[in-house]
Design a protein around this motif. Structure first.
Motif, PDB file in Angstrom:
ATOM      1  N   ASP A 340       2.914  12.894   4.656  1.00 37.49           N
ATOM      2  CA  ASP A 340       3.095  13.450   5.997  1.00 37.49           C
ATOM      3  C   ASP A 340       1.747  13.563   6.700  1.00 37.49           C
ATOM      4  O   ASP A 340       0.724  13.836   6.068  1.00 37.49           O
ATOM      5  CB  ASP A 340       3.757  14.823   5.898  1.00 37.49           C
ATOM      6  N   GLU A 341       1.770  13.361   8.020  1.00 37.80           N
ATOM      7  CA  GLU A 341       0.545  13.341   8.819  1.00 37.80           C
ATOM      8  C   GLU A 341      -0.483  12.426   8.156  1.00 37.80           C
ATOM      9  O   GLU A 341      -1.631  12.809   7.895  1.00 37.80           O
ATOM     10  CB  GLU A 341      -0.007  14.758   8.999  1.00 37.80           C
ATOM     11  N   SER A 342      -0.061  11.203   7.881  1.00 43.29           N
ATOM     12  CA  SER A 342      -0.860  10.273   7.067  1.00 43.29           C
ATOM     13  C   SER A 342      -2.203   9.935   7.698  1.00 43.29           C
ATOM     14  O   SER A 342      -3.152   9.596   6.984  1.00 43.29           O
ATOM     15  CB  SER A 342      -0.070   8.988   6.817  1.00 43.29           C
ATOM     16  N   HIS A 343      -2.313  10.028   9.012  1.00 45.18           N
ATOM     17  CA  HIS A 343      -3.585   9.691   9.664  1.00 45.18           C
ATOM     18  C   HIS A 343      -4.693  10.660   9.268  1.00 45.18           C
ATOM     19  O   HIS A 343      -5.878  10.332   9.370  1.00 45.18           O
ATOM     20  CB  HIS A 343      -3.414   9.687  11.190  1.00 45.18           C
ATOM     21  N   VAL A 344      -4.316  11.856   8.810  1.00 44.46           N
ATOM     22  CA  VAL A 344      -5.304  12.833   8.324  1.00 44.46           C
ATOM     23  C   VAL A 344      -5.278  12.904   6.794  1.00 44.46           C
ATOM     24  O   VAL A 344      -6.319  12.974   6.148  1.00 44.46           O
ATOM     25  CB  VAL A 344      -5.033  14.238   8.915  1.00 44.46           C
ATOM     26  N   PHE A 393       4.659   6.421   4.979  1.00 46.88           N
ATOM     27  CA  PHE A 393       3.636   7.117   5.757  1.00 46.88           C
ATOM     28  C   PHE A 393       4.283   7.648   7.034  1.00 46.88           C
ATOM     29  O   PHE A 393       4.998   6.911   7.731  1.00 46.88           O
ATOM     30  CB  PHE A 393       2.483   6.180   6.103  1.00 46.88           C
ATOM     31  N   VAL A 394       4.029   8.910   7.348  1.00 51.34           N
ATOM     32  CA  VAL A 394       4.652   9.536   8.514  1.00 51.34           C
ATOM     33  C   VAL A 394       3.575  10.110   9.413  1.00 51.34           C
ATOM     34  O   VAL A 394       2.747  10.925   8.974  1.00 51.34           O
ATOM     35  CB  VAL A 394       5.621  10.659   8.076  1.00 51.34           C
ATOM     36  N   SER A 395       3.568   9.688  10.659  1.00 46.43           N
ATOM     37  CA  SER A 395       2.553  10.164  11.601  1.00 46.43           C
ATOM     38  C   SER A 395       2.939   9.774  13.022  1.00 46.43           C
ATOM     39  O   SER A 395       3.632   8.782  13.242  1.00 46.43           O
ATOM     40  CB  SER A 395       1.181   9.563  11.252  1.00 46.43           C
ATOM     41  N   ALA A 396       2.463  10.560  13.976  1.00 44.60           N
ATOM     42  CA  ALA A 396       2.602  10.171  15.387  1.00 44.60           C
ATOM     43  C   ALA A 396       1.527   9.171  15.769  1.00 44.60           C
ATOM     44  O   ALA A 396       1.674   8.428  16.748  1.00 44.60           O
ATOM     45  CB  ALA A 396       2.509  11.414  16.278  1.00 44.60           C
ATOM     46  N   THR A 397       0.452   9.144  14.965  1.00 39.48           N
ATOM     47  CA  THR A 397      -0.671   8.243  15.271  1.00 39.48           C
ATOM     48  C   THR A 397      -1.193   7.619  13.985  1.00 39.48           C
ATOM     49  O   THR A 397      -2.301   7.927  13.541  1.00 39.48           O
ATOM     50  CB  THR A 397      -1.811   9.027  15.956  1.00 39.48           C
ATOM     51  N   GLU A 400      -4.906   2.131  11.112  1.00 42.72           N
ATOM     52  CA  GLU A 400      -4.725   0.704  10.849  1.00 42.72           C
ATOM     53  C   GLU A 400      -4.276   0.458   9.412  1.00 42.72           C
ATOM     54  O   GLU A 400      -3.501  -0.457   9.139  1.00 42.72           O
ATOM     55  CB  GLU A 400      -6.022  -0.055  11.132  1.00 42.72           C
ATOM     56  N   LEU A 401      -4.786   1.261   8.471  1.00 41.71           N
ATOM     57  CA  LEU A 401      -4.428   1.084   7.061  1.00 41.71           C
ATOM     58  C   LEU A 401      -2.918   1.129   6.870  1.00 41.71           C
ATOM     59  O   LEU A 401      -2.326   0.256   6.219  1.00 41.71           O
ATOM     60  CB  LEU A 401      -5.091   2.170   6.206  1.00 41.71           C
ATOM     61  N   GLU A 402      -2.264   2.164   7.430  1.00 44.92           N
ATOM     62  CA  GLU A 402      -0.822   2.312   7.271  1.00 44.92           C
ATOM     63  C   GLU A 402      -0.084   1.134   7.917  1.00 44.92           C
ATOM     64  O   GLU A 402       0.851   0.577   7.336  1.00 44.92           O
ATOM     65  CB  GLU A 402      -0.334   3.617   7.904  1.00 44.92           C
ATOM     66  N   ILE A 403      -0.512   0.758   9.115  1.00 45.71           N
ATOM     67  CA  ILE A 403       0.157  -0.321   9.850  1.00 45.71           C
ATOM     68  C   ILE A 403       0.029  -1.642   9.091  1.00 45.71           C
ATOM     69  O   ILE A 403       1.000  -2.386   8.935  1.00 45.71           O
ATOM     70  CB  ILE A 403      -0.443  -0.479  11.263  1.00 45.71           C
TER      71      ILE A 403
END
Length: 657
Positions: A340-344, A393-397, A400-403
């Protein structure tokens, strides 16, 4: 096998059906990495729950801080009331790791305070993973740190069945080996007591019940479960499995082998230090490790025993340490790992190993620890990202890694509530504090809440003090405020005990405060981590749960990050408006249930304001104990551990009268 079943009054709406179908199909097709790009307020948590229900996989949900973990735990307990939802975060109320500062020759001893309820929840999580298939564990970064060998943990169990014969003496010795202590006077968690042929066991992971095993000779006659406080029988059992008091317990044979290996490593290291003329380090290490070895041989434990984890678990130098993921892998062929909130969360997971190693290398170099202490560590990022799991991966933003890794990136832009992304206003940052004060007053008059983000802790404190002097009910929050206090601050804000919350970075991800109608970002044009495009979009999203939501960016100029956030917010707003128009939806603020009974009654006053309580009849004292115990359990379930600890202490006082 029990099935995951979501219990909710809602049905998938907006973008949720497409996202649930796309992600579930991709996971079932064997794609290892997938991403849910969901805007704030679009129901990401509900989508996660429906994906779990559709894929039917045991699930580990990880996030980067305890506040979000507590929120997720509460929500998933509601979604899956008939499944095993567990909570796994650090069990320390306070933790100061040992460290050495060479330039000032200062050694800082390890200091910690363990929260008994959090420890129980962790043990409950590991025990559930070995007992059930329908398990969801909500975890913080603690899940990336070392645990005991799951195979050893599985071996250290005791199964008891009615009608079978067991040597009582061997049974009691097994309990001791598993870490249980005999305590016939003050029976508590992790204890057992003996009364003739009756043995009571209080499993370390049970909340308020204990197991009673009644023998006839060496044959088990009955097994029953009892309520701890009243001693009332709850249930009769045909069999029961008792797990050890913690995942680090090892057998006597393994302990003897570990001691021998530690002695061999010590001898080798001492030769090396002497050869390099490091006599102070030589003497220091010799004294410390020999003392630890005496404690381990005598009691099976020593202070800082985790530094010998490699020897206790039988692993090789540099080998990946055991973690909570191993417990999933040990019992389940496949599992789902949601970040959750993978960008952080992912960047934080990436940095954990380097920070830990840097501190421990100094301890090893200066003779405070053996080199094997370096193997007591969090997972490296590559070790975390390559488990035998399906990642979501869950995030609003998402970054690049996740995408790049994901086979499917499911967008969830439409909110079922019809809520639009907030309107964004830009104001000149000249006299920003005074301008914001006027805006705050208007919001407070409507009984709505305000979140303000600033750049420094000092500014948060000074701004809170300034507005407080002007009659605004305000509090500030920063990283030095512990998890329990942060949760309480957020509850108080939602209850309206104050109207304005000021923070730095803690207000960005996952804070669900629907009463917030204004988010103000001071110095929005100061480019950097706190004012990057990701941070701005996340902060703006805090106002997206209220139909009156708006955001004010105080700035002298529009930066690239600001422009991106403004454009992306406008795009999402247009998509939502079109959806609302097509389906005739009128936006309504998010409704999130809030426990109104957050302030627990002071039952200790009931006890201690009575004159001569020692003369009170035993039946009356028992009533008080039952009431105190009920409130303690409620506080623990609300994750208000500070209050639970206070009530526990009051229970102890009453018991001793």
């Amino acid at each position: 096998m029990a099935k995951f079943k979501v219990e909710s009054e809602y049905s998938p709406a907006g973008d949720q059906p497409k996202a649930i179908e796309a992600l579930s199909k991709s996971i079932q097709d064997g794609n290892q990495y997938n991403t849910l790009l969901g805007v704030t307020g679009s129901g990401k948590t509900y989508t996660m729950a429906k994906v779990i229900e559709k894929t039917q996989k045991p699930t580990l949900i990880m996030t980067h801080n305890k506040t979000l973990a507590a929120q997720l735990y509460s929500e998933f307990k509601q979604f899956f009331p008939n499944n095993h939802v567990e909570y796994f975060i650090s069990y320390y109320d306070y933790y100061q790791p040992e460290a050495y500062i060479p330039r000032s020759d200062l050694f800082i001893e390890k200091d910690s305070s363990i929260n008994a309820e959090l420890e129980r929840l962790r043990l409950s999580a590991t025990a559930s993973l070995l007992s059930f298939d329908d398990v969801i564990v909500i975890a913080s970064v603690s899940a990336n740190y070392g645990l005991g060998n799951p195979e050893e943990y599985k071996a250290m169990v005791q199964r008891i069945e009615v009608g079978f014969e067991y040597s009582q003496r061997e049974f009691l010795l097994k309990l001791v080996e598993m870490g249980y202590k005999r305590n016939d006077k003050f029976f508590d968690r992790s204890d057992f007591r003996v009364n003739g042929d009756v043995i009571d066991i209080f499993p370390a992971y049970y909340e308020d019940e204990f197991i009673r095993v009644e023998f006839f000779g060496d044959e088990v006659e009955t097994i029953t479960k009892h309520e701890y406080l009243t001693n009332d029988k709850v249930k009769e059992l045909d069999e029961v499995i008792i797990y050890s008091v913690n995942p680090f317990v090892v057998s006597n044979d393994k302990l003897a082998t570990a001691v021998k290996q530690i002695e061999e490593e010590l001898e080798e290291r001492l030769i090396n230090l002497k050869a390099n003329d490091k006599l102070v380090e030589h003497q220091r290490l010799k004294q410390r490790v020999e003392f630890d070895l005496e404690m381990i041989e005598g009691t099976g434990m020593c202070k800082g025993i985790e530094n010998y984890a490699r020897h206790l678990t039988g692993q090789k130098p540099g080998e990946t340490p055991y973690s909570l993921m191993n417990y999933f892998e040990s019992m389940h062929e496949e599992f789902l790992l949601i970040v959750d909130e993978s960008h952080v969360s992912l960047p934080q997971f990436r940095g954990m190993h380097a920070a830990d190693r840097s501190r421990k290398e100094v301890l090893v170099d200066y003779g405070f620890r053996l080199p094997s202490a370096l193997d007591n560590r969090p997972l490296k990022f590559d070790e975390f990202i390559s488990r035998k799991a399906s990642y979501l991966f869950v995030s609003a933003t998402p970054n690049e890694l996740e995408i790049e890794k994901s086979a499917v990136v499911a967008e969830q832009i439409i909110r079922p509530t019809g809520l639009l992304d907030p309107k964004i206003e830009i104001m000149d940052s000249e006299h920003q504090v005074e301008k914001l004060f006027d805006e705050v007053k208007r919001v407070v008059e409507k009984d709505e809440r305000v979140l303000i983000t600033v750049l420094t802790k000092k500014m948060a404190e000074e701004l809170a003090s300034y507005y407080s002097d002007l009659g605004i009910k305000v509090k500030y929050m920063h990283s030095e405020i512990d998890a329990i206090e942060r949760n309480q601050i957020i509850r108080e804000l939602r209850l309206g005990e104050f109207d304005v919350l000021i923070g730095i970075n803690l207000l960005r991800e996952g804070l669900d405060i629907p009463e917030t109608s204004l988010v103000a970002i001071l110095d929005a044009d100061k480019e950097g981590f706190l004012r990057s495009r990701t941070s701005l979009i996340q902060t703006i999203g805090r106002a997206a749960r209220n139909q009156n939501g708006r955001v004010i960016l105080f700035a002298k100029r529009i930066t690239n990050s600001m422009q991106f956030a403004i454009d992306e917010t406008a795009r999402r707003r247009e998509l939502q408006e079109a959806h609302n128009k097509k389906h005739g939806i009128t936006p309504t603020s998010t409704k999130r249930r809030l426990d109104q009974n957050l302030k627990l009654e002071e039952y200790d006053d009931l006890a201690w304001k009575k004159d001569k309580m020692e003369k009170m009849p035993a039946a009356e004292r028992k009533k008080i104990l039952i009431e105190l115990n009920k409130q303690m359990k409620k506080a623990a379930k609300d994750l208000n551990f500070e209050e639970a600890i206070r009530l526990r202490d009051e229970i102890d006082k009453v018991k001793k009268i």
